[in-house]
Design an enzyme around this catalytic site. Structure first.
Site, PDB file in Angstrom:
ATOM      1  NE  ARG A  17      -1.520  -6.745   8.682  1.00 57.57           N
ATOM      2  CZ  ARG A  17      -2.642  -6.227   8.561  1.00 57.57           C
ATOM      3  NH1 ARG A  17      -3.635  -6.633   9.315  1.00 57.57           N
ATOM      4  NH2 ARG A  17      -2.903  -5.236   7.670  1.00 57.57           N
ATOM      5  CE  LYS A  35      -0.319  -5.200  -2.600  1.00 65.32           C
ATOM      6  NZ  LYS A  35      -1.308  -4.685  -1.798  1.00 65.32           N
TER       7      LYS A  35
HETATM    8  N1  BES Z   1       1.707  -2.768   1.200  1.00 62.54           N
HETATM    9  C1  BES Z   1       0.402  -3.114   1.358  1.00 62.54           C
HETATM   10  C2  BES Z   1      -0.263  -1.633   1.705  1.00 62.54           C
HETATM   11  C3  BES Z   1      -0.381  -0.682   0.633  1.00 62.54           C
HETATM   12  C4  BES Z   1      -1.417  -0.271  -0.030  1.00 62.54           C
HETATM   13  C5  BES Z   1       0.911   0.309   0.852  1.00 62.54           C
HETATM   14  C6  BES Z   1      -1.444   0.721  -0.662  1.00 62.54           C
HETATM   15  C7  BES Z   1       0.655   1.582   0.096  1.00 62.54           C
HETATM   16  C8  BES Z   1      -0.316   1.555  -0.928  1.00 62.54           C
HETATM   17  C9  BES Z   1       0.076  -4.079   2.339  1.00 62.54           C
HETATM   18  O1  BES Z   1       1.033  -5.024   2.282  1.00 62.54           O
HETATM   19  C10 BES Z   1      -1.514  -4.641   1.995  1.00 62.54           C
HETATM   20  O2  BES Z   1      -1.377  -5.181   0.818  1.00 62.54           O
HETATM   21  N2  BES Z   1      -2.341  -4.262   2.668  1.00 62.54           N
HETATM   22  C11 BES Z   1      -3.597  -4.739   2.599  1.00 62.54           C
HETATM   23  C12 BES Z   1      -4.023  -5.520   3.866  1.00 62.54           C
HETATM   24  C13 BES Z   1      -5.283  -6.183   3.764  1.00 62.54           C
HETATM   25  C14 BES Z   1      -5.145  -7.553   3.154  1.00 62.54           C
HETATM   26  C15 BES Z   1      -5.781  -6.577   5.172  1.00 62.54           C
HETATM   27  C16 BES Z   1      -4.336  -3.597   2.280  1.00 62.54           C
HETATM   28  O3  BES Z   1      -4.058  -2.514   2.555  1.00 62.54           O
HETATM   29  O4  BES Z   1      -5.123  -3.929   1.351  1.00 62.54           O
HETATM   30 ZN    ZN Z   2       0.536  -6.724   0.975  1.00 59.34          ZN
END
Ligand code: BES
Ligand code: ZN
Ligand code: ZN
Length: 476
Positions: free
Chosen positions: A326, A252
């Site tokens: 997921r 991230k």
């Molecule tokens: N934990 C995150 C989702 C999230 C984002 C929760 C912001 C709370 C606030 C999840 O694991 C994630 O990183 N999802 C990605 C998915 C993408 C790579 C398809 C996302 O939402 O960017």
């Molecule tokens: Zn994630």
């Protein structure tokens, strides 16, 4: 802080501070209307005015509705946090408002101080409620007691969830979360089973194991069960418990990583639900299943391009290691369905940023195949104070997670509809028999906040607890 309901009129209760809610219409009838107006009080929703010389705090409400009172009550609780009063009494309106009023007060009083070197403690020790202060309604005292008791249990469970979410990643790894679950089980007479790394290997849970592999804190699967006698229904609640989500190799950006201690909010909500339901003594058998893991980076990290075989035998092409929730849920959902034959299976996860884009930060995304169940849920949670919005499945989005090399891919091939494609990924791990009994709740928006809204303070909000307890109550 204690909330005490007394079987006597409000006027005869001796308290240092009086709390009164006023609508624009009722403002004129108030004994101190002139002074309040002079001070600029207009009775707008959540507007506060304190008259210390009369030991009075008033708060505006748009209507005497449950949502308005809950929010106003939270604003009052926050305003008086710095005051020196030890006791307060509050005027109610209708029975249906007793629970929101008490919830608003307890939830609004919450202030997480665990990491402060000099924690602040509130002066207020007791909030008194009277039995007479209902407009023209006469309410049996027993019903009032039940509303107050229920509000206390549900709010304390929500605050418990908030505490867990707010706990920092160095103090809450998958093993710590297992210890928390064991303690809850000991305190509330629940059953608790923990699957450690070797047990997960024996179960062939390669998806959760891969996500957690680069962390020094290995994954755990936590199963907590509440089994009352003669249950009216059985429900499985599954929670995403990423004690930290760095994104893994699909790292991230720095700014998005901050707050990712909240990625365990689904798991913490499931524990809060079990706490509330067992304390309410509801006649429903409830099983909580938590997938606890930490998504980190080192030489052993799982990679984009890896193909994982999940517990149910399906193969998953990893294209983004940040879509890890997921993967964890895939194995835990499969295990939950094989372990318990439930009437419903609900999962809770801070799963996608896309859900925030779709519904905004205040609303939980609700997904599933069974429209009737979605309506039933929405109806049952009407007065809980939580918001849900239904996001619809369709076959076009389903195609976006097809993979050329494996059975499915862990991200969609197009950048839109991400909350739904994530849910459609989970659908591959729901058995045919359970499809109509499954709901997925994406709580990425409401689970955590950096600015105060409604009853929610900075940090974890406890999203999921109040609404799910309302639904489970509706089964009894
Ligand atoms: N934990 C995150 C989702 C999230 C984002 C929760 C912001 C709370 C606030 C999840 O694991 C994630 O990183 N999802 C990605 C998915 C993408 C790579 C398809 C996302 O939402 O960017
Ligand atoms: Zn994630
Ligand atoms: Zn995540």
């Amino acid at each position: 802080m204690n909330v005490e309901l007394l079987d006597k009129p409000l006027a005869s209760i001796d308290a240092e501070l009086t709390i009164t809610f006023l609508t624009k219409d009722s403002l004129d009838d108030h004994v101190h209307a002139a002074v309040l107006k002079q001070a600029g009080f207009t009775a707008d929703q959540d507007q506060i005015c304190t008259l210390h010389e009369h030991a009075l705090i008033v708060c505006g409400i748009e209507k005497t509705g449950t949502d308005h009172l809950r929010s106003a009550s939270a604003y009052v609780a926050r305003s008086i946090a710095g005051f020196k009063y030890k006791s307060a009494k509050v005027q109610q309106y209708f029975l249906k408002n007793t629970q929101p009023l008490v919830e608003g007060f307890i939830l609004g009083s919450y202030n997480y101080q665990n990491y402060k070197s000099e924690p602040k403690t509130a002066s207020l020790e007791t909030l008194y409620l009277a039995s007479d202060s209902f407009n023209d309604e006469t309410i049996p005292f027993g019903e009032l007691e039940e509303a107050v008791n229920s509000a206390i249990i549900v709010s304390n469970a929500t605050n418990y969830t908030r505490d867990l979410v707010n706990t920092t990643p160095q103090d809450m790894n998958p093993q710590d979360m297992s210890d928390v679950a064991k303690k809850l089980a000991d305190d509330n007479n629940l059953e608790c089973t923990i699957l450690d790394e070797s047990a997960l290997e024996a179960e062939k849970m390669n998806a959760i194991l891969s996500v957690g592999r680069a962390s020094i804190h290995k994954p755990r699967l936590i199963h907590v069960a509440y089994k009352p006698e003669n249950p009216k229904a059985t429900i499985s609640l599954v929670g995403k418990g990423l004690t930290y989500d760095s994104g893994g190799l699909s790292l991230k950006p720095a700014a998005s990583m901050v707050t990712m201690k909240m990625d365990k909010a689904g798991a913490c909500a499931v524990l809060g639900m079990l706490k509330a339901i067992s304390e309410l003594g509801l006649p429903v058998e409830v099983h909580g299943f938590i997938g606890a893991a930490e998504n980190m980076v080192d030489g052993s990290a799982y990679k984009p391009d890896d193909v994982l075989t999940a517990r149910n035998g399906k193969t998953i092409e990893v294209r983004n290691t940040d879509a890890e929730g997921r993967l964890v849920l895939a194995d835990v959902l499969s295990y939950a369905q094989d372990t318990v034959n439930a009437d419903f299976i609900f999962d809770y996860a801070t799963l996608t940023g896309a859900c925030l884009v779709a519904l905004g930060p205040y609303t939980t995304g609700m997904m599933g195949h069974n429209n009737h169940l979605k309506h039933k849920f929405q109806k049952a949670i009407g007065n809980s104070g939580e918001l849900t919005g239904s996001l619809p499945f369709n076959d076009h989005l389903k195609k976006l997670i097809k993979s050329d090399i494996a059975d499915i891919c862990n991200i969609g091939s197009k950048p839109y509809g991400g909350a739904i494609t994530a849910a459609l990924f989970l659908d591959h791990f729901i058995t045919d028999e359970m499809k109509s009994k499954w709901l997925h709740f994406d709580i990425a928006g409401p689970a955590y906040t950096e600015s105060v809204w409604d009853v929610n303070p900075y940090g974890g909000t406890g999203a999921g607890v109040r609404m799910s307890v309302s639904f489970i109550k509706s089964l009894t």
